[in-house]
Write a protein that holds these residues in place. Sequence first.
Motif, PDB file in Angstrom:
ATOM      1  N   LEU A 256       5.280 -10.944  -9.770  1.00  0.00           N
ATOM      2  CA  LEU A 256       5.660 -12.207 -10.387  1.00  0.00           C
ATOM      3  C   LEU A 256       7.094 -12.156 -10.898  1.00  0.00           C
ATOM      4  CD1 LEU A 256       4.922 -15.030 -11.390  1.00  0.00           C
ATOM      5  CD2 LEU A 256       3.990 -13.982 -13.458  1.00  0.00           C
ATOM      6  N   GLU A 257       7.462 -11.013 -11.514  1.00  0.00           N
ATOM      7  CA  GLU A 257       8.830 -10.867 -12.019  1.00  0.00           C
ATOM      8  C   GLU A 257       9.837 -10.864 -10.880  1.00  0.00           C
ATOM      9  OE1 GLU A 257      11.834 -10.594 -14.774  1.00  0.00           O
ATOM     10  OE2 GLU A 257       9.692 -11.004 -15.048  1.00  0.00           O
ATOM     11  N   SER A 258       9.499 -10.203  -9.754  1.00  0.00           N
ATOM     12  CA  SER A 258      10.374 -10.211  -8.585  1.00  0.00           C
ATOM     13  C   SER A 258      10.542 -11.620  -8.043  1.00  0.00           C
ATOM     14  CB  SER A 258       9.801  -9.288  -7.507  1.00  0.00           C
ATOM     15  OG  SER A 258      10.579  -9.347  -6.343  1.00  0.00           O
TER      16      SER A 258
ATOM     17  N   LEU B 262      -3.441  -2.695 -10.929  1.00  0.00           N
ATOM     18  CA  LEU B 262      -3.373  -3.982 -10.236  1.00  0.00           C
ATOM     19  C   LEU B 262      -2.664  -5.035 -11.077  1.00  0.00           C
ATOM     20  CD1 LEU B 262      -6.946  -4.196  -8.654  1.00  0.00           C
ATOM     21  CD2 LEU B 262      -4.810  -3.582  -7.521  1.00  0.00           C
ATOM     22  N   LYS B 263      -2.938  -5.007 -12.388  1.00  0.00           N
ATOM     23  CA  LYS B 263      -2.287  -5.967 -13.279  1.00  0.00           C
ATOM     24  C   LYS B 263      -0.788  -5.729 -13.338  1.00  0.00           C
ATOM     25  CE  LYS B 263      -2.448  -7.723 -18.016  1.00  0.00           C
ATOM     26  NZ  LYS B 263      -3.080  -7.582 -19.353  1.00  0.00           N
ATOM     27  N   ARG B 264      -0.386  -4.444 -13.404  1.00  0.00           N
ATOM     28  CA  ARG B 264       1.047  -4.144 -13.441  1.00  0.00           C
ATOM     29  C   ARG B 264       1.744  -4.558 -12.145  1.00  0.00           C
ATOM     30  NH1 ARG B 264       0.755   0.879 -13.963  1.00  0.00           N
ATOM     31  NH2 ARG B 264       1.550   1.618 -11.967  1.00  0.00           N
ATOM     32  N   LYS B 265       1.072  -4.316 -11.009  1.00  0.00           N
ATOM     33  CA  LYS B 265       1.660  -4.712  -9.729  1.00  0.00           C
ATOM     34  C   LYS B 265       1.795  -6.225  -9.640  1.00  0.00           C
ATOM     35  CE  LYS B 265       0.272  -0.757  -6.891  1.00  0.00           C
ATOM     36  NZ  LYS B 265      -0.501  -0.321  -5.694  1.00  0.00           N
ATOM     37  N   ALA B 266       0.780  -6.936 -10.134  1.00  0.00           N
ATOM     38  CA  ALA B 266       0.856  -8.399 -10.121  1.00  0.00           C
ATOM     39  C   ALA B 266       2.006  -8.897 -10.997  1.00  0.00           C
ATOM     40  CB  ALA B 266      -0.472  -8.988 -10.589  1.00  0.00           C
TER      41      ALA B 266
END
Length: 264
Positions: free
Chosen positions: A128-130, A120-124
């Motif tokens: 955010l980067e996108s 979940l942290k990586r997806k968030a």
Amino acid sequence: MKLNMEEEEDYMSDSFINVQDDIRPGLPMLRQIREARRKEEKQQEANLKNRQKSIKEEEQERRDMGLKNALGCENKGFALLQKMGYKSGQALGKSGDGIVEPIPLNVKTGKSGIGHETLLKRKAEEKLESYRRKIHMKSQAEERAAEQFRIRLKNKQDEMKLEGDLRRSQRACQQLDTQKNVQVPREAWYWLRPEEETEEEAEEEKEQDEDEYKSEDLSVLEKLQILTSYLREEHLYCIWCGTAYEDKEDLSSNCPGPTSADHD
């Protein structure tokens, strides 16, 4: 006889209706028992939930208390460390460059699998980067659009300035040619076209249409360069200086050059 009739019950009276309602005297008792059992079951469920909640709270409190308190001599692991020369508050390792505080304990309380929080942290972070990339691309697009607008505006201003210089050169050429009794310009576009024309002038202009069509192939800058050269050679006149010089030597000595940039 009259007394017997009074003693007889009226079938529509309240007493008779109440008697009919009480035909099954055991039914209200059964309902009360069921309602009491239902309340008791709800109370037991509530007590069970409160008990489970209190157990979790007690476990959390005991865990926090155990983590806050340092290990004592009664702990076998700590006792072995002391036998090897370790002292409380000392860093681990032979050279004393290890950790001082124990590794923190992170208790997993959720029902998600191992690595789910990391996912979940990586997806968030990816989201955010996108979003940041989109904002950056939008900002770059706006900057390019603004730069293109500035370029178009500058080109338009430069074009308007060239057209103004060309009209000024045509006006000067017409005046200087007229002073030398020149009735027809060398090229039709050397002079300004009058705003109002008579029918005879219109017919004369038709005869010069071929020359005008040829001049349409020239840009404003090319016309300006040709006309300023003509003024300098034939009339010793510079539109940038606004002066007619006495001779070529005077022109070359006192005029900065044949272009507008030479006079900046």
